[in-house]
Design a protein around this motif. Structure first.
Motif, PDB file in Angstrom:
ATOM      1  N   SER A  68      14.842   5.073 -10.236  1.00 26.84           N
ATOM      2  CA  SER A  68      14.831   4.070  -9.175  1.00 26.84           C
ATOM      3  C   SER A  68      13.935   2.907  -9.570  1.00 26.84           C
ATOM      4  N   ALA A  69      14.250   1.771  -9.011  1.00 20.47           N
ATOM      5  CA  ALA A  69      13.445   0.570  -9.242  1.00 20.47           C
ATOM      6  C   ALA A  69      13.535  -0.305  -8.008  1.00 20.47           C
ATOM      7  N   GLY A  70      12.461  -1.026  -7.754  1.00 18.62           N
ATOM      8  CA  GLY A  70      12.454  -1.901  -6.590  1.00 18.62           C
ATOM      9  C   GLY A  70      11.686  -3.179  -6.867  1.00 18.62           C
ATOM     10  N   TYR A  71      12.106  -4.248  -6.247  1.00 25.49           N
ATOM     11  CA  TYR A  71      11.410  -5.537  -6.377  1.00 25.49           C
ATOM     12  C   TYR A  71      11.507  -6.242  -5.045  1.00 25.49           C
ATOM     13  N   GLY A  72      10.386  -6.899  -4.663  1.00 23.92           N
ATOM     14  CA  GLY A  72      10.405  -7.586  -3.393  1.00 23.92           C
ATOM     15  C   GLY A  72       9.299  -8.607  -3.262  1.00 23.92           C
ATOM     16  N   ARG A  73       9.282  -9.217  -2.102  1.00 22.95           N
ATOM     17  CA  ARG A  73       8.272 -10.230  -1.770  1.00 22.95           C
ATOM     18  C   ARG A  73       7.722  -9.907  -0.395  1.00 22.95           C
ATOM     19  N   GLN A  74       6.379 -10.053  -0.270  1.00 20.44           N
ATOM     20  CA  GLN A  74       5.709  -9.865   1.009  1.00 20.44           C
ATOM     21  C   GLN A  74       4.705 -10.990   1.209  1.00 20.44           C
ATOM     22  N   SER A  75       4.666 -11.517   2.411  1.00 19.04           N
ATOM     23  CA  SER A  75       3.739 -12.617   2.694  1.00 19.04           C
ATOM     24  C   SER A  75       3.448 -12.661   4.184  1.00 19.04           C
ATOM     25  N   LEU A  76       2.262 -13.206   4.508  1.00 19.12           N
ATOM     26  CA  LEU A  76       1.897 -13.361   5.910  1.00 19.12           C
ATOM     27  C   LEU A  76       2.566 -14.566   6.546  1.00 19.12           C
ATOM     28  N   GLN A  77       3.073 -15.425   5.696  1.00 20.83           N
ATOM     29  CA  GLN A  77       3.764 -16.615   6.196  1.00 20.83           C
ATOM     30  C   GLN A  77       5.093 -16.742   5.456  1.00 20.83           C
ATOM     31  N   ILE A  78       6.118 -17.072   6.193  1.00 26.87           N
ATOM     32  CA  ILE A  78       7.433 -17.142   5.574  1.00 26.87           C
ATOM     33  C   ILE A  78       7.523 -18.253   4.540  1.00 26.87           C
ATOM     34  N   GLY A  79       6.695 -19.301   4.702  1.00 29.17           N
ATOM     35  CA  GLY A  79       6.721 -20.407   3.760  1.00 29.17           C
ATOM     36  C   GLY A  79       6.171 -20.042   2.398  1.00 29.17           C
ATOM     37  N   THR A  80       5.357 -19.020   2.350  1.00 32.99           N
ATOM     38  CA  THR A  80       4.763 -18.617   1.066  1.00 32.99           C
ATOM     39  C   THR A  80       5.374 -17.327   0.539  1.00 32.99           C
ATOM     40  N   LEU A  81       6.548 -16.933   1.096  1.00 38.51           N
ATOM     41  CA  LEU A  81       7.173 -15.667   0.702  1.00 38.51           C
ATOM     42  C   LEU A  81       7.513 -15.650  -0.785  1.00 38.51           C
ATOM     43  N   PHE A  82       7.840 -16.824  -1.336  1.00 39.80           N
ATOM     44  CA  PHE A  82       8.195 -16.884  -2.749  1.00 39.80           C
ATOM     45  C   PHE A  82       7.077 -17.501  -3.579  1.00 39.80           C
ATOM     46  N   GLY A  83       5.896 -17.575  -3.030  1.00 44.00           N
ATOM     47  CA  GLY A  83       4.757 -18.105  -3.754  1.00 44.00           C
ATOM     48  C   GLY A  83       4.135 -17.069  -4.668  1.00 44.00           C
ATOM     49  N   GLY A  84       3.150 -17.495  -5.413  1.00 45.80           N
ATOM     50  CA  GLY A  84       2.468 -16.589  -6.323  1.00 45.80           C
ATOM     51  C   GLY A  84       1.696 -15.513  -5.575  1.00 45.80           C
ATOM     52  N   GLY A  85       1.662 -14.355  -6.149  1.00 47.48           N
ATOM     53  CA  GLY A  85       0.921 -13.243  -5.568  1.00 47.48           C
ATOM     54  C   GLY A  85       1.645 -12.483  -4.487  1.00 47.48           C
ATOM     55  N   SER A  86       2.874 -12.843  -4.155  1.00 44.05           N
ATOM     56  CA  SER A  86       3.600 -12.140  -3.087  1.00 44.05           C
ATOM     57  C   SER A  86       4.606 -11.120  -3.628  1.00 44.05           C
ATOM     58  N   ALA A  87       4.705 -11.032  -4.951  1.00 42.77           N
ATOM     59  CA  ALA A  87       5.692 -10.119  -5.541  1.00 42.77           C
ATOM     60  C   ALA A  87       5.193  -8.679  -5.492  1.00 42.77           C
ATOM     61  N   VAL A  88       6.098  -7.776  -5.184  1.00 39.74           N
ATOM     62  CA  VAL A  88       5.813  -6.340  -5.249  1.00 39.74           C
ATOM     63  C   VAL A  88       6.966  -5.685  -6.002  1.00 39.74           C
ATOM     64  N   TRP A  89       6.673  -4.667  -6.790  1.00 35.87           N
ATOM     65  CA  TRP A  89       7.716  -3.974  -7.531  1.00 35.87           C
ATOM     66  C   TRP A  89       7.321  -2.528  -7.759  1.00 35.87           C
ATOM     67  N   SER A  90       8.344  -1.759  -8.137  1.00 39.15           N
ATOM     68  CA  SER A  90       8.081  -0.347  -8.422  1.00 39.15           C
ATOM     69  C   SER A  90       9.129   0.175  -9.387  1.00 39.15           C
ATOM     70  N   LEU A  91       8.729   1.126 -10.197  1.00 38.09           N
ATOM     71  CA  LEU A  91       9.628   1.851 -11.083  1.00 38.09           C
ATOM     72  C   LEU A  91       9.345   3.328 -10.901  1.00 38.09           C
ATOM     73  N   GLY A  92      10.375   4.130 -10.902  1.00 34.24           N
ATOM     74  CA  GLY A  92      10.115   5.547 -10.682  1.00 34.24           C
ATOM     75  C   GLY A  92      11.218   6.432 -11.229  1.00 34.24           C
ATOM     76  N   ALA A  93      10.888   7.652 -11.424  1.00 40.04           N
ATOM     77  CA  ALA A  93      11.842   8.681 -11.833  1.00 40.04           C
ATOM     78  C   ALA A  93      11.473   9.961 -11.112  1.00 40.04           C
ATOM     79  N   GLY A  94      12.461  10.644 -10.628  1.00 40.29           N
ATOM     80  CA  GLY A  94      12.203  11.882  -9.902  1.00 40.29           C
ATOM     81  C   GLY A  94      13.071  13.011 -10.413  1.00 40.29           C
ATOM     82  N   LEU A  95      12.532  14.177 -10.441  1.00 45.32           N
ATOM     83  CA  LEU A  95      13.264  15.362 -10.883  1.00 45.32           C
ATOM     84  C   LEU A  95      13.191  16.418  -9.807  1.00 45.32           C
ATOM     85  N   THR A  96      14.343  16.952  -9.459  1.00 42.92           N
ATOM     86  CA  THR A  96      14.386  18.081  -8.527  1.00 42.92           C
ATOM     87  C   THR A  96      15.100  19.236  -9.209  1.00 42.92           C
TER      88      THR A  96
END
Length: 514
Positions: A329-357
């Motif tokens: 699995s992999a994920g990428y996104g943006r989070q911000s306290l203001q919608i105007g800065t949603l694509f600004g620097g420092g708002s990126a979040v991401w993740s990479l993962g692998a799971g075994l069951t």
């Protein structure tokens, strides 16, 4: 991990990805005898009513086999039935449903990509983190996308989709069986209707003759020239004849009602099929299928084969469920306290993962699910063999029936011819004054009795011919027939567009869902 070990690890994953546990389905090739009957299959029947039915080597039973009976009224009734029969429509809908389910199941082979967007207003209290500062209220805007993919290392997904694909084939053969049953029932109903109508007419004429004999004998009894027992004997014969008419009329009406319901109409709304025995031509040239070909044409045999395929795939599903599963699995996104800065620097979040069951202990559940699937496959194999045996039995019965029908038709035709010759002689004697009118009536009654037996034999021969056509699979190869027609038939909302030939109508009714 060392760099030179990475290619080897990737190779192992590639090999695992190509492995699907469980049995690979192999189409059954039953060992069948060279002929359907104990003795070698005859090339033709004995002549009956001047016609021998020939079994043509290498010939193919036509898709519209009912047209071999040479009745335009029957052809029209079949077109209406194929267009309006609810059982056929239900089978078509079931096929479309199984095809949609298979396509939905095949989505598991692709990465799953999802997107999410959110806007929330939250109140946070730093006290929970041990900070003695006032709480805050803030807005949080987020935009993200995630992708996940399950490695099909042991073929769980492939076997599942294989089972869904086999279900599609199962429903397709169910549709073929419904088509075969519909066409066979309709032709048999039309033939039976024609036979009953002919028997009613001949029996009515015979009853009129016997009634006239009763009246003449009654006059002779009154004149003292005949015994009363003679009158009673004829009266009993008349009553017995008249008692046969209501059952014949009932069967005639039942055949008419069946024709209506097969066409999707109520009995009160159905159109009677105007067919007589004289309008029905006995097919003289009948294709002879090799026993090995029969198991590739009959819908019920192919249906049993599809059931076996489903059971085989289910064993693979149950086996693969006992092995580990890995999900990336992999994920990428943006989070911000203001919608105007949603694509600004420092708002990126991401993740990479692998799971075994991996299943470790399920109380024997997985093991016994596999055992149940194996038992189901054994049952499907036995069921397939039984269906093949029944198919061969039906063909053998039909072949023998046509031979005996020809003998019976010839015998009753000969009896009818003799009765007709006797009648002509008595009529000639009556005109010459050497025979009484009562003798003419007796001879005429004997002729009509022989005629009824002849009509019954002709009807049975036609119906047994239908039975053979059905036992041979009805001559319908749905996949080939519809594949040839698709190129010139545009589909619009489940309906077929304009046809280039009226002869295609009955085929198109089945092709709607193939």
């Amino acid at each position: 991990m060392k760099r030179h070990a990475l290619p080897g690890f990737a190779l192992i994953l590639t090999l695992l990805a190509g492995c699907a546990v469980g049995p690979d389905f192999v189409r059954p090739e039953p060992a069948v005898p060279a002929s359907f009957t104990r003795d070698a299959d005859a090339a033709r029947t004995v002549p009956g009513d001047g016609i021998s039915q020939n079994f043509m080597e290498g010939a193919t039973l036509p898709a519209h086999w009912w047209r071999m009976f040479g009745s335009a009224a029957l052809d029209g009734a079949m077109t209406r039935a194929l267009a309006g029969n609810p059982t056929l429509q239900a089978a078509q809908a079931n096929l479309r449903q199984s095809e949609a389910a298979m396509r939905a199941g095949a989505g598991v082979f692709y990465p799953q990509l999802d997107a999410a967007a959110g806007a929330t207003r939250q109140a946070a209290s730093p006290v929970r983190f041990g900070q003695a500062v006032p709480g805050t209220v803030f807005n949080l805007f987020s935009l993200s996308a995630t992708v996940s993919y399950t490695l099909d290392l042991f073929g769980l997904n492939r076997r599942t989709v294989e089972a869904l694909s086999a279900q599609v084939d199962l429903q397709r053969q169910t549709l073929g069986a419904a088509y075969l049953a519909l066409t066979g029932n309709l032709v048999n109903a039309v033939v039976a209707q024609a036979g009953y109508a002919a028997q009613i007419q001949s029996t009515t004429e015979l009853a009129a003759l016997v009634r006239e004999q009763v009246e003449i004998t009654h006059a002779q009894v009154q004149a003292g020239t005949a015994a009363h027992a003679s009158e009673l004997s004829l009266a009993v014969q008349l009553a017995a004849l008249e008692a046969t008419l209501p059952p014949l009329r009932q069967k005639l009406e039942q055949a008419d009602h069946l024709e209506a319901t097969l066409s999707g109409h109520y009995p009160a709304e159905g159109e009677p099929v105007a067919v007589t025995l004289e309008n029905l031509r006995l097919p003289a040239d009948i294709p002879r299928l090799l026993p090995a070909v029969l198991v590739r044409r009959r819908p019920d045999v192919l249906l049993a084969e599809a059931q076996l395929h489903v059971a085989s795939a289910e064993v693979g599903v149950a086996t693969a469920a006992m092995f580990p599963a890995i999900t990336l699995s992999a994920g990428y996104g943006r989070q911000s306290l203001q919608i105007g800065t949603l694509f600004g620097g420092g708002s990126a979040v991401w993740s990479l993962g692998a799971g075994l069951t991996a299943p470790l202990f399920h109380g024997g559940e997985l093991y016994y699910r596999r055992q149940a699937a194996l038992a189901q496959m054994d049952a499907a194999q036995a069921g397939y063999r039984q269906v093949v045996l029944a198919a061969f039995g039906q063909v053998a019965d039909a072949l023998r029936a046509l031979e005996h029908d020809a003998e019976l038709v010839e015998a009753t035709r000969h009896a009818r011819a003799l009765a007709h010759e006797a009648l002509q002689e008595v009529q000639a004697n009556f005109q010459a004054g050497t025979a009484g009118y009562l003798q003419v009536l007796v001879a005429d009654a004997q002729f009509h009795q022989a005629d009824i037996g002849y009509l019954q034999a002709r009807t049975q021969r036609l119906q047994d011919t239908v039975t053979l056509f059905l036992a041979l699979g009805g001559g319908w190869d749905a996949s080939a027939e519809c594949a040839n027609r698709r190129s010139g038939l545009p589909l619009r909302d489940g309906a077929i567009g304009p046809m280039s030939s009226s002869d295609s109508a009955s085929s198109i009714a089945l092709c709607r869902s193939l």
